[in-house]
Structures are given as C-alpha cells and as structure tokens.
Motif scaffolding. Structure first.
Motif, PDB file in Angstrom:
ATOM      1  N   LEU A 147     -19.188-117.085  40.340  1.00 10.13           N
ATOM      2  CA  LEU A 147     -19.156-116.918  41.792  1.00 10.13           C
ATOM      3  C   LEU A 147     -18.804-118.236  42.476  1.00 10.13           C
ATOM      4  O   LEU A 147     -18.003-118.266  43.420  1.00 10.13           O
ATOM      5  CB  LEU A 147     -20.496-116.408  42.304  1.00 10.13           C
ATOM      6  N   ALA A 148     -19.367-119.329  41.994  1.00 12.37           N
ATOM      7  CA  ALA A 148     -19.053-120.641  42.561  1.00 12.37           C
ATOM      8  C   ALA A 148     -17.572-120.951  42.416  1.00 12.37           C
ATOM      9  O   ALA A 148     -16.944-121.485  43.332  1.00 12.37           O
ATOM     10  CB  ALA A 148     -19.888-121.722  41.873  1.00 12.37           C
ATOM     11  N   SER A 149     -17.002-120.599  41.276  1.00 10.91           N
ATOM     12  CA  SER A 149     -15.572-120.827  41.045  1.00 10.91           C
ATOM     13  C   SER A 149     -14.730-120.035  42.044  1.00 10.91           C
ATOM     14  O   SER A 149     -13.744-120.546  42.597  1.00 10.91           O
ATOM     15  CB  SER A 149     -15.207-120.437  39.615  1.00 10.91           C
ATOM     16  N   PHE A 150     -15.123-118.780  42.303  1.00  9.56           N
ATOM     17  CA  PHE A 150     -14.386-117.952  43.253  1.00  9.56           C
ATOM     18  C   PHE A 150     -14.484-118.517  44.663  1.00  9.56           C
ATOM     19  O   PHE A 150     -13.500-118.556  45.408  1.00  9.56           O
ATOM     20  CB  PHE A 150     -14.906-116.519  43.219  1.00  9.56           C
ATOM     21  N   SER A 170      -1.917-125.503  56.978  1.00 12.80           N
ATOM     22  CA  SER A 170      -1.253-126.262  55.931  1.00 12.80           C
ATOM     23  C   SER A 170      -1.662-127.727  55.931  1.00 12.80           C
ATOM     24  O   SER A 170      -1.376-128.451  54.994  1.00 12.80           O
ATOM     25  CB  SER A 170       0.266-126.157  56.085  1.00 12.80           C
ATOM     26  N   SER A 171      -2.369-128.176  56.998  1.00 11.96           N
ATOM     27  CA  SER A 171      -2.666-129.602  57.137  1.00 11.96           C
ATOM     28  C   SER A 171      -3.486-130.134  55.974  1.00 11.96           C
ATOM     29  O   SER A 171      -3.227-131.227  55.494  1.00 11.96           O
ATOM     30  CB  SER A 171      -3.390-129.860  58.455  1.00 11.96           C
ATOM     31  N   VAL A 212     -11.266-122.287  49.123  1.00 11.53           N
ATOM     32  CA  VAL A 212     -11.062-123.500  49.915  1.00 11.53           C
ATOM     33  C   VAL A 212      -9.582-123.752  50.149  1.00 11.53           C
ATOM     34  O   VAL A 212      -9.160-124.083  51.256  1.00 11.53           O
ATOM     35  CB  VAL A 212     -11.724-124.714  49.228  1.00 11.53           C
ATOM     36  N   MET A 213      -8.770-123.569  49.110  1.00  3.97           N
ATOM     37  CA  MET A 213      -7.354-123.940  49.195  1.00  3.97           C
ATOM     38  C   MET A 213      -6.386-122.756  49.118  1.00  3.97           C
ATOM     39  O   MET A 213      -5.233-122.884  49.513  1.00  3.97           O
ATOM     40  CB  MET A 213      -7.024-124.935  48.085  1.00  3.97           C
ATOM     41  N   SER A 214      -6.822-121.627  48.587  1.00  2.00           N
ATOM     42  CA  SER A 214      -5.905-120.507  48.330  1.00  2.00           C
ATOM     43  C   SER A 214      -5.465-119.822  49.614  1.00  2.00           C
ATOM     44  O   SER A 214      -6.291-119.298  50.372  1.00  2.00           O
ATOM     45  CB  SER A 214      -6.574-119.474  47.413  1.00  2.00           C
ATOM     46  N   GLU A 215      -4.174-119.794  49.864  1.00  3.51           N
ATOM     47  CA  GLU A 215      -3.648-119.182  51.082  1.00  3.51           C
ATOM     48  C   GLU A 215      -3.773-117.662  51.060  1.00  3.51           C
ATOM     49  O   GLU A 215      -3.824-117.029  52.113  1.00  3.51           O
ATOM     50  CB  GLU A 215      -2.191-119.606  51.288  1.00  3.51           C
ATOM     51  N   ALA A 230     -13.085-129.471  61.189  1.00  5.66           N
ATOM     52  CA  ALA A 230     -12.843-128.410  60.203  1.00  5.66           C
ATOM     53  C   ALA A 230     -11.957-127.316  60.782  1.00  5.66           C
ATOM     54  O   ALA A 230     -12.121-126.904  61.926  1.00  5.66           O
ATOM     55  CB  ALA A 230     -14.163-127.817  59.725  1.00  5.66           C
ATOM     56  N   SER A 231     -11.020-126.842  59.965  1.00  6.16           N
ATOM     57  CA  SER A 231     -10.119-125.772  60.399  1.00  6.16           C
ATOM     58  C   SER A 231     -10.230-124.535  59.506  1.00  6.16           C
ATOM     59  O   SER A 231      -9.491-123.570  59.678  1.00  6.16           O
ATOM     60  CB  SER A 231      -8.676-126.270  60.407  1.00  6.16           C
ATOM     61  N   HIS A 232     -11.153-124.577  58.533  1.00  2.64           N
ATOM     62  CA  HIS A 232     -11.333-123.425  57.646  1.00  2.64           C
ATOM     63  C   HIS A 232     -12.813-123.308  57.302  1.00  2.64           C
ATOM     64  O   HIS A 232     -13.503-124.315  57.111  1.00  2.64           O
ATOM     65  CB  HIS A 232     -10.509-123.603  56.367  1.00  2.64           C
TER      66      HIS A 232
END
Length: 416
Positions: free
Chosen positions: A281-284, A74-75, A289-292, A197-199
C-alpha cells in the motif's frame, strides 16, 4: 565526516562534498530540521522558499487556466525525486510509517510531521520517533492546530511540492473522527497549499462508498473539499481507497494457534475483502506522488489474488497450523441487539456515544465487504476491485504464526 557546532546549528561535512545542517529551533513548535545542501559552502539561501521574478510571474499570469494547471502539474513531476519536497502528515501511524520509508527509499526529500509523543497513547518519545522515521526530516508539531502547524512549516524555511496525508482516527470515535479525519486533514491541505504544494495524496478508505459511520462521513467531507480545490485550477489530488489491511485480519491468529476457535459472524460468508500489505500500500501511495495517470482520480486498491471471506481466512489459518478447522459462528443479530441497547442508553448517558459508535463499526465490518460497490445493483465486486503488489495474506499469517503480532497494533481497540 566532521562535525561543527555553533549556537543552534550543527554542520556535518561528508566526504561526498555535501553538508548536512541540523537546526534546533527555539520556537514552541520544536522542529528538528535536516537540510541536504549540494554545495561545500554553507548557504542559507537553500532554506528559503522559491521566489518568482516579475517576468516569470507575468508569464504565468498570461497563461490560460488549462495551461496554468498543466504548468503546475509538470513543475515538480519533471524533477528528480531528490529535488521534490514531500510533506507527510500522519507519519507515525500504521501506514504513514511505511509511506515515509518508501519515500526515503525512492530518494524524495521528506519532511515528516510528528507529535512530541507519538504512537498509541503517546508511548513513543522524540528519540524513538526520530529513529522510527530515520532518513526523513522530522518536525514536531500539532496538525490539529492550524496556527501552530503553519508556524512550524514557516520555521522550516522552504516550500513543498506535495502533501501526503496518512491521518486517520485511531479510535473511530465520533469527535475524534471529525477532529482527525476532517479537521486535521483539512489543516494539512490549507498549510500545504500556503507553502507551495500543488498536489495532495490522500489515504482514505474503500468503505466510504457506503457511509454509515462517523469517520466515513468525515473522510467524505474532506474528499469533497479536496476535489473542489482541484476544480478551481492549479491544484491536483490522488485519493487512495484501500481495502482491508493484513494486520486488521490478524487479530485471531495467536488465539487460534493456542487452540481457540476462529470467530466469525453468520456463516462466515457475509463479506469479503482483497487485503493488502502495508509495504504494498505504501508503494502504491508513493506511486501517486509523481504518476500523471493518477492525477485527480479516486483510486480503490486491494492486494493480489481473489477476494477472501472470513470463512476462507479461517480455513487458510487452520491449514497453516495443520489443524482441523474449528469455528465459532456468532449470529449477526446479537450485534444488532447490542447496538440498539447502546443507542437507547446514549439518549440518557451521552458519554456512551463512542461505545455506541464502536458497536456500529464492528457491525459494519462484520457484514460489509471491502470491495468496489456497484451503486446501481448494490452488490460488491471482486472482479472490479483493482489489485496491486505481491504480498499475500497467507504469507502474513505464516509470519505471524512464527513471530507473533507484537508491535503491530492498529489502534486503540481491536475489532474482529
């Protein structure tokens, strides 16, 4: 906007009370660094990695493992995109370029890693690369050399939240596959974690479901290591496995337009795919990056509509041209014979190793569908393969018929 130059630092003062610092490093990694600072007073503090106070560190250490993972996840996801630092490797590649553009469009703070000579056979120089990645912070480095890469990131002077890897072997050759699809991609994970980086968002491929080729084995080895990192806690991933790209199916458009037959193997129904455009594909990928809901998941993805066989793709093309369909059907056995000969010759002439591998790649794509594979039945499923986006293959074919395929090279060889 005013511009001030001092030593190796250029400062641009904008009317929106933001300063843009451009720092030309004298280090061997030759980073081209851009930093947006919200204050009107220059401050190097904004360039430094985040530091934790003793109190904050003790608080974090007191958390349980599940709480620690939740806090890490969540950071950055609670932040605005403009406050999220995203490191992109493979930024000048076929998909990577579109990913950088989409990240910039959504307002992320993007650092794009590029070689000094990028593109196929290094045809693009630094100026062309900077123009191609406009809006991103560009750092010229070598992701295949971990020490050089880490030194480049250190010189940037700040931490990252997310790594997006669009690295892929251009040739599919044996050594190149392991050097890029595994080693260089692993370097981006190691260096990304070292700098906060955490993701990790990985562009993989749907064909790794049935690994018969070296690049597939290299990708799977890294995927396994990435998953292991997440299992140890405090780190997450999203693995994106797309189907065929539009451009990989466009190699015959201009030939057919010039009156040549459409070439396919067997009856043209040996395989099928749900092709996806590069912007979709780039949009997906940027969604990841952010979607949990995409955390710690393997995400196969295709484009809109039903799966299409080579026969259906050819019929679509002839319909757009207003011509009677004309097909050249090649027996798949011809490829099997050629591969057998090459495999024999490799034992005598090891230098033919890549040629043999290219033959196997061609054979694979001629017969294997780019769809979800049911491991129990061994069948590919159109219905189980997720769809995303709005761009269609028919629209792409129509555009290529008007504008041609110039500038849309996929890699160093083309396989029908």
């Amino acid at each position: 906007m005013s511009l001030c130059f001092s030593s190796n630092l250029i400062t641009l003062h904008s009317p929106k009370h933001q300063n843009l610092f451009i720092n030309f490093s004298s280090e061997p990694s030759q980073c081209f660094k851009l930093f947006r600072i919200s204050s009107t007073t220059p401050s190097t503090k904004s360039f430094k990695p985040i530091k934790f106070s003793n109190e904050r560190f003790k608080l974090y250490a007191s958390l349980t493992q599940s709480q620690a993972v939740e806090a890490t996840q969540s950071s950055f996801r609670d932040k605005s995109p403009k406050d999220v630092n995203v490191l992109v490797v493979g930024s000048t590649g076929y998909i990577g370029n579109f990913v950088v553009k989409e990240l910039v469009r959504r307002g992320f703070n993007v650092v794009a890693i590029a070689r000094e000579r990028s593109g196929i056979r290094g045809k693009n120089d630094k100026d062309e690369t900077l123009a191609q990645l406009r809006g991103a912070n560009v750092c010229f480095s070598d992701v295949t050399n971990l020490n050089t890469f880490e030194e480049s990131l250190k010189n940037l002077g700040f931490s990252f939240d997310v790594v997006v890897s669009c690295l892929a072997s251009r040739s599919g050759g044996v050594k190149d596959s392991w050097k890029i699809d595994y080693e260089a991609t692993r370097n981006s994970l190691v260096a990304g974690k070292k700098f906060g980086a955490s993701h990790f968002v990985l562009l993989s491929a749907i064909c790794v479901q049935k690994p018969l080729l070296e690049f597939q084995r290299a990708k799977l080895k890294f995927e396994a290591e990435l998953m292991k990192e997440a299992e140890e806690g405090g780190f997450t991933y999203s693995i994106v496995r797309p189907t065929a790209f539009f451009k990989s199916l466009g190699g015959q458009v201009e030939l057919v337009k010039d009156g040549k037959p459409y070439v396919m193997f067997g009856d043209g129904k040996l395989c099928a795919c749900k092709p996806i455009s590069e912007p979709d594909l780039a949009s997906f990928i940027v969604d990841c990056v952010m979607s949990e809901d995409k955390i710690n998941r393997v995400l196969p993805i295709g484009g809109p509509g039903k799966a299409l066989t080579p026969l259906e793709q050819g019929e679509m093309l002839f319909k757009l041209l207003g011509k009677e369909p004309k097909f050249l059907k090649v027996p798949i056995g011809i490829m099997d014979f050629a591969i057998g000969v090459l495999d024999f010759l490799v034992k005598v002439f090891p230098s033919l190793e890549d040629a043999a591998e290219f033959g196997k790649i061609g054979r694979y794509y001629a017969a294997e569908s780019m769809l979800i594979l049911d491991p129990e039945t061994g069948e590919y499923s159109d219905e189980k393969t997720p769809s995303y986006g709005n761009d269609t293959l028919e629209e792409f074919f129509a555009r290529v018929l008007r504008e041609g395929m110039s500038g849309q090279e996929l890699g160093e060889q083309t396989i029908f």
